[in-house]
Motif scaffolding. Sequence first.
Motif, short mmCIF file in Angstrom:
data_model
loop_
_atom_site.label_atom_id
_atom_site.label_comp_id
_atom_site.label_asym_id
_atom_site.label_seq_id
_atom_site.Cartn_x
_atom_site.Cartn_y
_atom_site.Cartn_z
N ARG A 123 0.83 -1.20 0.00
CA ARG A 123 0.00 0.00 0.00
C ARG A 123 0.87 1.25 0.00
N TRP A 124 1.91 1.25 0.81
CA TRP A 124 2.84 2.39 0.86
C TRP A 124 3.44 2.62 -0.52
N ASP A 125 3.84 1.55 -1.17
CA ASP A 125 4.42 1.66 -2.51
C ASP A 125 3.40 2.22 -3.50
N SER A 126 2.16 1.75 -3.42
CA SER A 126 1.15 2.17 -4.39
C SER A 126 0.88 3.67 -4.33
N LEU A 127 1.00 4.27 -3.14
CA LEU A 127 0.76 5.70 -3.01
C LEU A 127 1.80 6.52 -3.77
N THR A 128 3.00 5.98 -3.94
CA THR A 128 4.04 6.72 -4.66
C THR A 128 3.77 6.77 -6.15
N ALA A 138 2.31 12.41 -7.88
CA ALA A 138 1.84 13.37 -6.88
C ALA A 138 2.88 13.63 -5.80
N TYR A 139 3.82 12.70 -5.65
CA TYR A 139 4.84 12.84 -4.61
C TYR A 139 6.18 13.14 -5.27
N ASP A 140 6.81 14.22 -4.84
CA ASP A 140 8.06 14.66 -5.44
C ASP A 140 9.12 13.55 -5.38
N TRP A 141 9.81 13.35 -6.50
CA TRP A 141 10.78 12.27 -6.61
C TRP A 141 11.89 12.40 -5.58
N ARG A 142 12.39 13.59 -5.38
CA ARG A 142 13.49 13.77 -4.42
C ARG A 142 13.01 13.50 -2.99
N ARG A 143 11.82 13.94 -2.64
CA ARG A 143 11.30 13.65 -1.30
C ARG A 143 11.11 12.14 -1.13
N GLN A 144 10.67 11.49 -2.19
CA GLN A 144 10.50 10.04 -2.12
C GLN A 144 11.82 9.34 -1.89
N ARG A 145 12.85 9.77 -2.60
CA ARG A 145 14.16 9.14 -2.44
C ARG A 145 14.71 9.36 -1.03
N GLU A 146 14.52 10.56 -0.51
CA GLU A 146 15.01 10.85 0.84
C GLU A 146 14.27 10.00 1.87
N TYR A 261 24.72 13.07 -8.45
CA TYR A 261 24.42 14.50 -8.56
C TYR A 261 23.28 14.69 -9.55
N ASP A 262 22.28 15.41 -9.09
CA ASP A 262 21.10 15.69 -9.91
C ASP A 262 20.94 17.20 -9.99
N GLN A 263 21.06 17.72 -11.22
CA GLN A 263 21.00 19.16 -11.45
C GLN A 263 22.04 19.89 -10.59
N GLY A 264 23.21 19.28 -10.46
CA GLY A 264 24.31 19.90 -9.75
C GLY A 264 24.33 19.67 -8.26
N GLY A 265 23.23 19.16 -7.69
CA GLY A 265 23.17 18.93 -6.25
C GLY A 265 23.30 17.47 -5.91
N PRO A 266 23.91 17.13 -4.77
CA PRO A 266 24.07 15.72 -4.40
C PRO A 266 22.75 15.08 -3.99
N ILE A 267 22.59 13.82 -4.29
CA ILE A 267 21.43 13.06 -3.86
C ILE A 267 21.88 11.64 -3.53
N ASP A 268 21.48 11.14 -2.38
CA ASP A 268 21.85 9.80 -1.94
C ASP A 268 20.80 8.80 -2.40
N ILE A 269 21.28 7.71 -2.98
CA ILE A 269 20.42 6.61 -3.41
C ILE A 269 20.81 5.38 -2.61
N THR A 270 19.91 4.89 -1.76
CA THR A 270 20.18 3.70 -0.95
C THR A 270 19.46 2.51 -1.54
N ALA A 306 22.60 3.44 -9.75
CA ALA A 306 22.34 4.22 -10.95
C ALA A 306 21.05 3.77 -11.63
N ALA A 307 20.82 2.45 -11.64
CA ALA A 307 19.57 1.94 -12.20
C ALA A 307 18.38 2.45 -11.41
N GLN A 308 18.50 2.55 -10.10
CA GLN A 308 17.42 3.09 -9.27
C GLN A 308 17.23 4.58 -9.54
N PHE A 309 18.31 5.29 -9.76
CA PHE A 309 18.24 6.72 -10.06
C PHE A 309 17.47 6.96 -11.36
N TYR A 310 17.76 6.14 -12.38
CA TYR A 310 17.11 6.32 -13.68
C TYR A 310 15.76 5.63 -13.77
#
Length: 436
Positions: A123-128, A138-146, A261-270, A306-310
Amino acid sequence: MGYGRNNWRQVAGFAAEFIPGGEAVIDAVDLARGVTDSVGLSRLNYTKGGHPLVELPWQPPGPPPDQQRAEAVGQQAWNVLFADETRYSAASLLDQVGNLLVPLPPAELDMVVRRWGQQGLERWDSLTHVEDGNGEPAYDWRRQRELFGWLLRTVSPYGAMLIGTWMPCSQPDDDAECECGDHGWVLPEGPFAKVDGAYVTENWQWVSGASEAMSWQDMDQGQLGDCWLLTSMQSVLQANPQHAPRHLRLEANGTVTATFYDQGGPIDITVVPDLPYGHGRIWGAKGHTADARYAETWPSYYEKAAAQFYGNYHDIAHGGPPATALNLLTGREAQWLDLSTAWLVQEVADRRSRGQALVATTAPAANAAPGEAAKIAGGRLVQNHAYFIKDVDVAGGRICLGNPWGDGATRKLWECWLTLEEVGYYLVQIAAVDTW
């Protein structure tokens, strides 16, 4: 990067033939400990067609869990999770769930994840995946990743595997494009043996020059067509050996975090530490062996992140511009070299001396079948492939290309020296980027 398995038997077995009675000693120890290669293979955590779910040792940080609090907060978050998203909006529900769970200590958060199980996580996954009126998530990609990166880093290894299994948004999809039915995911044991500061494969080939924990020599592309990405990693690591340790880390619970780095800013992908597996081997990038018991795995996790990022493995497995990969890895825009200049070799040498990473590509094959690598330059190169600039010979007017296709410990495919004339004939572009 692996799971720290001490391959003592391989090390001892290599030395046993030089010691009188050494083989008998090893056999006796094996018998007493119940250790054999077949036992190691049988306990490999591989799930055909799915993700492995196994309990692994874990010591949660923080205070002992408060079961009543975990139960109360988990129930409250559950009620929010299953509220009507058409009435409250999926983004609002996801934010509320996150706000409820973030204050929980790791042990209590893990209790909630386990209690929710498949139904709650799906259910949590379906909301994304809910879209807004414009057809956008509806949910910002960067907020989702964080949010999900924090979740994966915090729970137990088993909790992370539950998330990776029942929340597809937390894992990149793997379509091996193979109808054999022998594909799934594996938790590697690795890494392979290290003797006197040098690595050794499962076939006891010595791996020269790869004594660092994460070295550009470790790269072996595997079965996916993502040379544009992997050889860019090689190039960056060769130019700046400190890049990988600063941008890839193993978390305390076994998950792996890569910083892009996404648009010049760092982003962590776990990502969850399982890897695509098929035909008895790690299917994607790896180190000096595809055997999941001994494989050096940092290239695998860089590739998975990287696969998760793309979005999924398919989106990185069918080619791309190295300039995009260099920007992803460093956050800097790539620069293009003029291949027609007579001073190209000198420029390459100057850029390498300044710590720049350089990646070259060959022209696409005109008549090659899909998936076929058409050989050129007398078989030394293939068309539509990416190489990193491994070396340069200014006096001789040559540059050396390195290939992300690994070849065990011998690395016969690594080097291809090209004259200035051959560069203009076989290469279509060279991209460079600062790494320091």
